[in-house]
Design a protein around this motif. Structure first.
Motif, PDB file in Angstrom:
ATOM      1  N   ILE A   1      -5.613   5.192 -19.200  1.00  0.00           N
ATOM      2  CA  ILE A   1      -5.271   4.663 -17.872  1.00  0.00           C
ATOM      3  C   ILE A   1      -4.361   3.440 -17.981  1.00  0.00           C
ATOM      4  O   ILE A   1      -3.204   3.470 -17.542  1.00  0.00           O
ATOM      5  N   ILE A   2      -4.877   2.357 -18.589  1.00  0.00           N
ATOM      6  CA  ILE A   2      -4.130   1.100 -18.661  1.00  0.00           C
ATOM      7  C   ILE A   2      -3.599   0.920 -20.081  1.00  0.00           C
ATOM      8  O   ILE A   2      -4.396   0.801 -21.026  1.00  0.00           O
ATOM      9  N   PRO A   3      -2.288   0.903 -20.273  1.00  0.00           N
ATOM     10  CA  PRO A   3      -1.725   0.738 -21.614  1.00  0.00           C
ATOM     11  C   PRO A   3      -2.232  -0.541 -22.273  1.00  0.00           C
ATOM     12  O   PRO A   3      -2.266  -1.611 -21.661  1.00  0.00           O
ATOM     13  N   GLY A   4      -2.655  -0.420 -23.518  1.00  0.00           N
ATOM     14  CA  GLY A   4      -3.156  -1.553 -24.262  1.00  0.00           C
ATOM     15  C   GLY A   4      -4.594  -1.914 -23.983  1.00  0.00           C
ATOM     16  O   GLY A   4      -5.147  -2.792 -24.649  1.00  0.00           O
TER      17      GLY A   4
ATOM     18  N   TYR B   1      -3.824   7.034 -11.712  1.00  0.00           N
ATOM     19  CA  TYR B   1      -5.041   6.471 -11.135  1.00  0.00           C
ATOM     20  C   TYR B   1      -4.843   5.013 -10.720  1.00  0.00           C
ATOM     21  O   TYR B   1      -5.501   4.529  -9.790  1.00  0.00           O
ATOM     22  N   LEU B   2      -3.977   4.296 -11.424  1.00  0.00           N
ATOM     23  CA  LEU B   2      -3.753   2.886 -11.103  1.00  0.00           C
ATOM     24  C   LEU B   2      -3.203   2.691  -9.693  1.00  0.00           C
ATOM     25  O   LEU B   2      -3.745   1.882  -8.925  1.00  0.00           O
ATOM     26  N   PRO B   3      -2.115   3.376  -9.277  1.00  0.00           N
ATOM     27  CA  PRO B   3      -1.658   3.198  -7.904  1.00  0.00           C
ATOM     28  C   PRO B   3      -2.654   3.726  -6.875  1.00  0.00           C
ATOM     29  O   PRO B   3      -2.716   3.211  -5.760  1.00  0.00           O
ATOM     30  N   GLU B   4      -3.457   4.722  -7.252  1.00  0.00           N
ATOM     31  CA  GLU B   4      -4.463   5.237  -6.316  1.00  0.00           C
ATOM     32  C   GLU B   4      -5.529   4.184  -6.039  1.00  0.00           C
ATOM     33  O   GLU B   4      -5.915   3.953  -4.884  1.00  0.00           O
ATOM     34  N   ILE B   5      -6.009   3.526  -7.084  1.00  0.00           N
ATOM     35  CA  ILE B   5      -6.992   2.451  -6.919  1.00  0.00           C
ATOM     36  C   ILE B   5      -6.373   1.271  -6.180  1.00  0.00           C
ATOM     37  O   ILE B   5      -7.011   0.642  -5.326  1.00  0.00           O
ATOM     38  N   SER B   6      -5.111   0.969  -6.488  1.00  0.00           N
ATOM     39  CA  SER B   6      -4.413  -0.138  -5.825  1.00  0.00           C
ATOM     40  C   SER B   6      -4.295   0.111  -4.327  1.00  0.00           C
ATOM     41  O   SER B   6      -4.499  -0.803  -3.514  1.00  0.00           O
TER      42      SER B   6
ATOM     43  N   TYR C   1     -16.057   1.257  -1.480  1.00  0.00           N
ATOM     44  CA  TYR C   1     -15.324   2.480  -1.815  1.00  0.00           C
ATOM     45  C   TYR C   1     -14.363   2.258  -2.973  1.00  0.00           C
ATOM     46  O   TYR C   1     -14.238   3.111  -3.864  1.00  0.00           O
ATOM     47  N   THR C   2     -13.675   1.113  -3.014  1.00  0.00           N
ATOM     48  CA  THR C   2     -12.742   0.830  -4.105  1.00  0.00           C
ATOM     49  C   THR C   2     -13.472   0.768  -5.443  1.00  0.00           C
ATOM     50  O   THR C   2     -12.988   1.304  -6.452  1.00  0.00           O
ATOM     51  N   ILE C   3     -14.640   0.135  -5.456  1.00  0.00           N
ATOM     52  CA  ILE C   3     -15.432   0.058  -6.681  1.00  0.00           C
ATOM     53  C   ILE C   3     -15.897   1.454  -7.095  1.00  0.00           C
ATOM     54  O   ILE C   3     -15.813   1.845  -8.269  1.00  0.00           O
ATOM     55  N   PHE C   4     -16.385   2.205  -6.113  1.00  0.00           N
ATOM     56  CA  PHE C   4     -16.798   3.585  -6.386  1.00  0.00           C
ATOM     57  C   PHE C   4     -15.640   4.398  -6.950  1.00  0.00           C
ATOM     58  O   PHE C   4     -15.788   5.129  -7.938  1.00  0.00           O
ATOM     59  N   LEU C   5     -14.459   4.275  -6.340  1.00  0.00           N
ATOM     60  CA  LEU C   5     -13.292   5.021  -6.787  1.00  0.00           C
ATOM     61  C   LEU C   5     -12.899   4.644  -8.207  1.00  0.00           C
ATOM     62  O   LEU C   5     -12.523   5.509  -9.012  1.00  0.00           O
ATOM     63  N   THR C   6     -12.976   3.361  -8.536  1.00  0.00           N
ATOM     64  CA  THR C   6     -12.632   2.909  -9.880  1.00  0.00           C
ATOM     65  C   THR C   6     -13.562   3.525 -10.918  1.00  0.00           C
ATOM     66  O   THR C   6     -13.114   4.020 -11.967  1.00  0.00           O
TER      67      THR C   6
ATOM     68  N   GLY D   1       0.819  -1.209   0.000  1.00  0.00           N
ATOM     69  CA  GLY D   1       0.000   0.000   0.000  1.00  0.00           C
ATOM     70  C   GLY D   1       0.850   1.254   0.000  1.00  0.00           C
ATOM     71  O   GLY D   1       0.555   2.228  -0.708  1.00  0.00           O
ATOM     72  N   LEU D   2       1.918   1.238   0.801  1.00  0.00           N
ATOM     73  CA  LEU D   2       2.817   2.381   0.858  1.00  0.00           C
ATOM     74  C   LEU D   2       3.486   2.597  -0.499  1.00  0.00           C
ATOM     75  O   LEU D   2       3.633   3.746  -0.956  1.00  0.00           O
ATOM     76  N   ALA D   3       3.882   1.508  -1.165  1.00  0.00           N
ATOM     77  CA  ALA D   3       4.498   1.615  -2.490  1.00  0.00           C
ATOM     78  C   ALA D   3       3.522   2.244  -3.490  1.00  0.00           C
ATOM     79  O   ALA D   3       3.912   3.098  -4.307  1.00  0.00           O
ATOM     80  N   ALA D   4       2.258   1.836  -3.435  1.00  0.00           N
ATOM     81  CA  ALA D   4       1.255   2.404  -4.339  1.00  0.00           C
ATOM     82  C   ALA D   4       1.081   3.900  -4.092  1.00  0.00           C
ATOM     83  O   ALA D   4       0.977   4.694  -5.038  1.00  0.00           O
ATOM     84  N   ILE D   5       1.057   4.302  -2.828  1.00  0.00           N
ATOM     85  CA  ILE D   5       0.919   5.720  -2.490  1.00  0.00           C
ATOM     86  C   ILE D   5       2.126   6.517  -2.993  1.00  0.00           C
ATOM     87  O   ILE D   5       1.987   7.626  -3.529  1.00  0.00           O
ATOM     88  N   LEU D   6       3.318   5.961  -2.828  1.00  0.00           N
ATOM     89  CA  LEU D   6       4.535   6.653  -3.260  1.00  0.00           C
ATOM     90  C   LEU D   6       4.577   6.805  -4.779  1.00  0.00           C
ATOM     91  O   LEU D   6       4.995   7.849  -5.293  1.00  0.00           O
ATOM     92  N   VAL D   7       4.158   5.767  -5.516  1.00  0.00           N
ATOM     93  CA  VAL D   7       4.124   5.868  -6.973  1.00  0.00           C
ATOM     94  C   VAL D   7       3.117   6.937  -7.402  1.00  0.00           C
ATOM     95  O   VAL D   7       3.378   7.726  -8.322  1.00  0.00           O
TER      96      VAL D   7
END
Length: 442
Positions: free
Chosen positions: A437-440, A375-380, A399-404, A311-317
Motif C-alpha cells: 500500500i504505502i511505499p517504504g 487504497y490510499l486515495p480511497e481512504i483519503s 467509517y474511515t477507521i473501519f475502511l482503513t 476529496g474530488l482529487a482523491a476520487i479521480l486518482v
C-alpha cells in the motif's frame, strides 16, 4: 466492502469455522442498531453510549434500542420493497453491453450487463422527480424512517441469507457450490459463489444496486433532512453527501471492474457479503452523514470548497488507478501508461479443473508504486468527507477507521490469494513492486 473486515476463513478448526462466524452473526446486527442510536439520538457520542450500557447493561441497552424497531414499520417495508423492486427492474430492463467476469474455480464464466451507471442515474432522476417534482414523498423520507428501515432490513437480510443457504445446497445456479456440513459456517460464508435468482445475479444486486445505490440515495436524503430541521443545509453535509454521490458515480463507471474484484470472485453469497451489503452498508457507511444531520457547524464556503476539491482529487486518482489496470487488460498490454509501454508479467495459473489460464500483472503507473496504491486515495476521500464537520467528534470517523482496517486486511488477503494462484510469477511481480500500500512502509 464490509466482508473484508472478516478473517479469511480458510482454516478448518473450530475457531475459524464456528466461533468467529457465530460471533459476527450475533454481534453485527445489534451493533448496527447501536451505531444508528449513537448518531441519531446520542449526538454521535460513544461516551454516552458507554454510559447507557454501564447503567443498563449491554443486553438491556440493545433491547431498548432495537425492540421498538425490530419489525420495522409499514412505511419502512414499503420503502424497502419499492426500492428493491426498482433496482431489480432496472437491472433487468436497462440496455448495456454484455461482459464477462473472472472464470470460476469450476470453469464457469459469469455474464453481466453493463448498465450500472444508467441504473444509478435513473434512480436519482426518479428520486428527485418523485420528491421535488411531484411531491409524492419528502426527500428526507429515508432519514425520517431510518430506525424502522434498519430494523426491517435486518430481518430481510437474515432471512434472505437463510434462503441462499438452502438454495445453494438444493438448487444451485452453477457447479461453483458446496457445503461443509457446518450450518454456522455455511450460513456465514455462503454455499454458492455466483447465486442467481430469476436470471439476476444476487451479488451484483446486493453489493451494487441495493448497497451502493442505497448508500448514495440515503446520504442525499440525510442532507434534505438537515434542511427540513434547520431551514437550510450546512456546507459540511452538502460537501460530504456530494463527495459520496460522486464517489459512487465513479463506482458505477467502474462496475465491470468491480465484478472482477475479490468481493465477487472469492466471497460467496452468504451472511458475510449479502447481509453486509444490505444492512452494514446502510448503517455504517452512511454514518458520517447520518451524524451531520443534527450537527451543522457553519462550515465556510472557502473551507467547503477546499475539502470538496481535495476529496474530488482523491476520487479521480482512485478511478485513474483502476482505469490503468482495466485498459491494460482490455488491450492485452498494447497501450501506454504515463506515456510509456507498461511493465507486465504474463502469469500462468491453473483452475481447479486443471485448465491453464493466464493474466497480466501490471507493474507500471500507480501499480508500480505499490500493489494496492489505489487504497490510499480511497481512504483519503473517506477521511475528507468525514472531516467536514470538524475534528471534535469521533463518530464521523468510525467509517474511515473501519475502511482503513478493511483495506489493509484486504491487501494482505489478496497477497495470500495471488501468491497461491500465481506462484513464481507472483514472486517476480513482488521483486518489481515490493510494497502493498504505502511505499517504504507496508
Amino acid at each position: 466492502m464490509y466482508s473484508q473486515v472478516n478473517l479469511f476463513l480458510t482454516g478448518k478448526n473450530a475457531f475459524t469455522r464456528v466461533i468467529v462466524p457465530l460471533f459476527l452473526i450475533l454481534i453485527c446486527p445489534p451493533f448496527t442498531m447501536l451505531i444508528y442510536h449513537t448518531n441519531v439520538h446520542l449526538d454521535g457520542s460513544f461516551a454516552r453510549l458507554g454510559q447507557e450500557i454501564q447503567e443498563k447493561g449491554i443486553l438491556r441497552e440493545i433491547a431498548d434500542v432495537w425492540s421498538p424497531r425490530f419489525y420495522g414499520s409499514v412505511t419502512a417495508w414499503k420503502i424497502i420493497g419499492i426500492f428493491a423492486a426498482l433496482q431489480i427492474f432496472l437491472m433487468r430492463a436497462l440496455p448495456g453491453r454484455r461482459y464477462y467476469g473472472t472464470i470460476t474455480p469450476m470453469g464457469n464464466l459469469p455474464e453481466y450487463t453493463d448498465n450500472g451507471l444508467s441504473s444509478y442515474i435513473v434512480t436519482f432522476a426518479l428520486f428527485f422527480t418523485g420528491s421535488l417534482g411531484f411531491g409524492l414523498f419528502r426527500p428526507s423520507l429515508i432519514y425520517d424512517n431510518l430506525g424502522d428501515i434498519l430494523g426491517a432490513l435486518n430481518l430481510t437480510a437474515l432471512a434472505f441469507c437463510l434462503f441462499l443457504y438452502f438454495k445453494g445446497i438444493y438448487f444451485p445456479s452453477s457447479t461453483d457450490n458446496s457445503s461443509t456440513g457446518n450450518f454456522i459456517f455455511d450460513y456465514y460464508w455462503g454455499t454458492e459463489l455466483y447465486p442467481r435468482i430469476l436470471g439476476c445475479d444476487v451479488k451484483k444486486f446486493t453489493n451494487c444496486r441495493f448497497g451502493m445505490t442505497g448508500w448514495a440515495v440515503s446520504v442525499t436524503s440525510f442532507a434534505f433532512a438537515q434542511k427540513e430541521i434547520y431551514g437550510k443545509a450546512d456546507w459540511s453535509i452538502i460537501v460530504s453527501a456530494s463527495l459520496i454521490v460522486i464517489y459512487l458515480l465513479k463506482f458505477f463507471l467502474w462496475e465491470s471492474g468491480y465484478m472482477r474484484s475479490m468481493d465477487i470472485i472469492v466471497d460467496r453469497g452468504g451472511f458475510m457479503l449479502c447481509w453486509g451489503c444490505m444492512m452494514w452498508v446502510p448503517a455504517v457507511y452512511t454514518s458520517p452523514v447520518m451524524f451531520m444531520v443534527r450537527h451543522p457547524v457553519g462550515l465556510s464556503f472557502a473551507a467547503a470548497t477546499a475539502i470538496f476539491v481535495l476529496g474530488l482529487a482523491a476520487i479521480l486518482v482512485n478511478y485513474w488507478a483502476d482505469h490503468q489496470r482495466q485498459i491494460v487488460r482490455a488491450t492485452h498490454g498494447n497501450t501506454k501508461i504515463w506515456g510509456k509501454k507498461p511493465v507486465l508479467i504474463e502469469a500462468d495459473y491453473l483452475t481447479e479443473t486443471g485448465e491453464k489460464k493466464s493474466n497480466l500483472l501490471l507493474a507500471s503507473g500507480f501499480w508500480g508504486i505499490s500493489s494496492h496504491f489505489h487504497y490510499l486515495p480511497e481512504i483519503s476521500a473517506a477521511f475528507l468527507w468525514s472531516c467536514a464537520t470538524g475534528l471534535d467528534y469521533f463518530s464521523p470517523f468510525f467509517y474511515t477507521i473501519f475502511l482503513t482496517v478493511l483495506l489493509t486486511h484486504r491487501a494482505f488477503r489478496d497477497e495470500l490469494k495471488c501468491s497461491k494462484k500465481y506462484g513464481v510469477f507472483w514472486q517476480q511481480y513482488r521483486q518489481l513492486v515490493p510494497y502493498k500500500i504505502i511505499p517504504g512502509v507496508i
